[in-house]
Design an enzyme around this catalytic site. Structure first.
Site, short mmCIF file in Angstrom:
data_model
loop_
_atom_site.label_atom_id
_atom_site.label_comp_id
_atom_site.label_asym_id
_atom_site.label_seq_id
_atom_site.Cartn_x
_atom_site.Cartn_y
_atom_site.Cartn_z
N ASP A 121 0.85 -1.19 0.00
CA ASP A 121 0.00 0.00 0.00
C ASP A 121 0.89 1.25 0.00
OD1 ASP A 121 -3.10 0.74 0.54
OD2 ASP A 121 -1.87 2.07 1.76
N ASP A 154 -7.08 -8.47 -4.48
CA ASP A 154 -6.97 -7.05 -4.17
C ASP A 154 -7.39 -6.24 -5.39
OD1 ASP A 154 -6.44 -4.55 -3.18
OD2 ASP A 154 -4.28 -4.67 -3.53
N HIS A 172 -6.36 -7.14 0.15
CA HIS A 172 -5.42 -6.02 0.06
C HIS A 172 -4.38 -6.10 1.17
CE1 HIS A 172 -3.90 -2.08 -0.91
NE2 HIS A 172 -4.14 -1.65 0.32
#
EC number: 3.8.1.5
Length: 303
Positions: A123, A250, A280
């Site tokens: 991320d 994801d 994710h």
């Protein structure tokens, strides 16, 4: 700059989290300092594995990976970004910029004098970490990227990201633990959800989490676009080992691994893996698997 600090009592008795806190101070760009929390586990004389989290998590996300990495003989450094975890939280949205986040983590590298780093980033950990790699290539020995990207604003980020961006701004109460839950495919216990909520006693502590989605470059003239383009130029020359460890579920970063494999020379010949049954937050869903793949990656690519 007004700064909030989450009480230590919020972090007591978290499930499967038995790590000692460490702190250092970084410049907040306004003549004062922020306290940054980090974990430092394993032998201090070993080459470091740097674990960078993203939105809206904190180093609790890495609790399943750290014991496996240290058991393999690695030193693990896992900082909390300012605005998250046990790190200080600037109280105004305008206190958070992409460049400040890069600068804050640069200060961590410098103060701890980290070298021969193996980076794992997910991320926003990639949006920040890949910038650090591009700007400090001599400090890094290897890179493992999972469910992340380095956008320049020159390409559409997709419907999944736009929905997340809109949701993050419009929801009256930003439920951090609920966000983590929605980004996993396994069922999280209430105690684990509470652990992700722990850094945020109330909404005033969440300005960093609220602002992060707006800082992702989504137009070519974004303030961070030029620096990210420059980073891609450097990454296109990166020949040290680079592996992608993305998950299969994801919707936000799907396909980012193929872009990295196409552009970054260091990806050639690596055992890129699509991790099954991972959302994710693949560290939460498949942390042990990710850690074992990371250990193997380091073993297969000695300095």
């Amino acid at each position: 700059m007004k700064i909030l600090r989450t009480p230590d009592s919020r972090f007591a008795n978290l499930p499967d989290y038995n790590f000692d806190p460490h702190y250092l101070m970084v410049d907040d760009s306004e003549d004062s300092e922020l306290r940054v929390h980090y974990l430092d586990e394993g032998p201090r004389d070993a080459d470091p594995v740097l674990l960078l989290h993203g939105e809206p998590s904190w180093c609790y996300l890495y609790r399943k990976m750290i014991p496996i990495l240290t058991a393999a003989g690695h030193r693990v450094i896992a900082p909390d970004l300012p605005g998250f975890g046990r790190s200080d939280k600037p109280a105004s949205r305008t206190d958070y910029t992409y460049q400040r986040h890069v600068n804050w983590m640069q200060s961590v590298l410098d103060q701890l004098d980290l070298n021969n780093i193996t980076l794992f980033c997910q991320d926003w950990g990639g949006l920040i970490g890949l910038r650090l790699v591009a700007e400090n290539p001599d400090r890094f020995a290897r890179v493992a990227a999972g469910n992340t990207m380095l956008p320049t604003g020159d390409h559409d980020l997709g419907e999944g990201f736009r929905k997340w961006q809109q949701f993050s701004q419009e929801i009256p109460q930003f439920h951090v633990g609920g966000t983590i839950k929605s980004g996993t495919v396994t069922k999280l216990s209430q105690a684990v959800i509470d652990a992700y909520n722990a850094p945020f006693p109330d909404e005033s502590y969440k300005e960093g989490a609220r602002q992060f989605p707006l800082l992702v470059p989504s137009t070519p003239d974004d303030p961070a676009s030029e620096n990210n383009r420059a980073a891609w130029i450097e990454l296109s020359k990166w020949t040290k080992p680079f592996i992608t460890l993305f998950s299969d579920s994801d919707p936000v970063t799907a396909g980012g691994d193929r872009i990295m494999q196409k552009i970054i020379p260091g990806t050639k010949g690596q055992a890129h893996t699509t991790i099954a049954n991972g959302g994710h937050f693949l560290q939460e869903d498949q942390g042990e698997k990710v850690a074992k793949l990371l250990v193997q990656f380091i073993h297969d690519n000695p300095r």
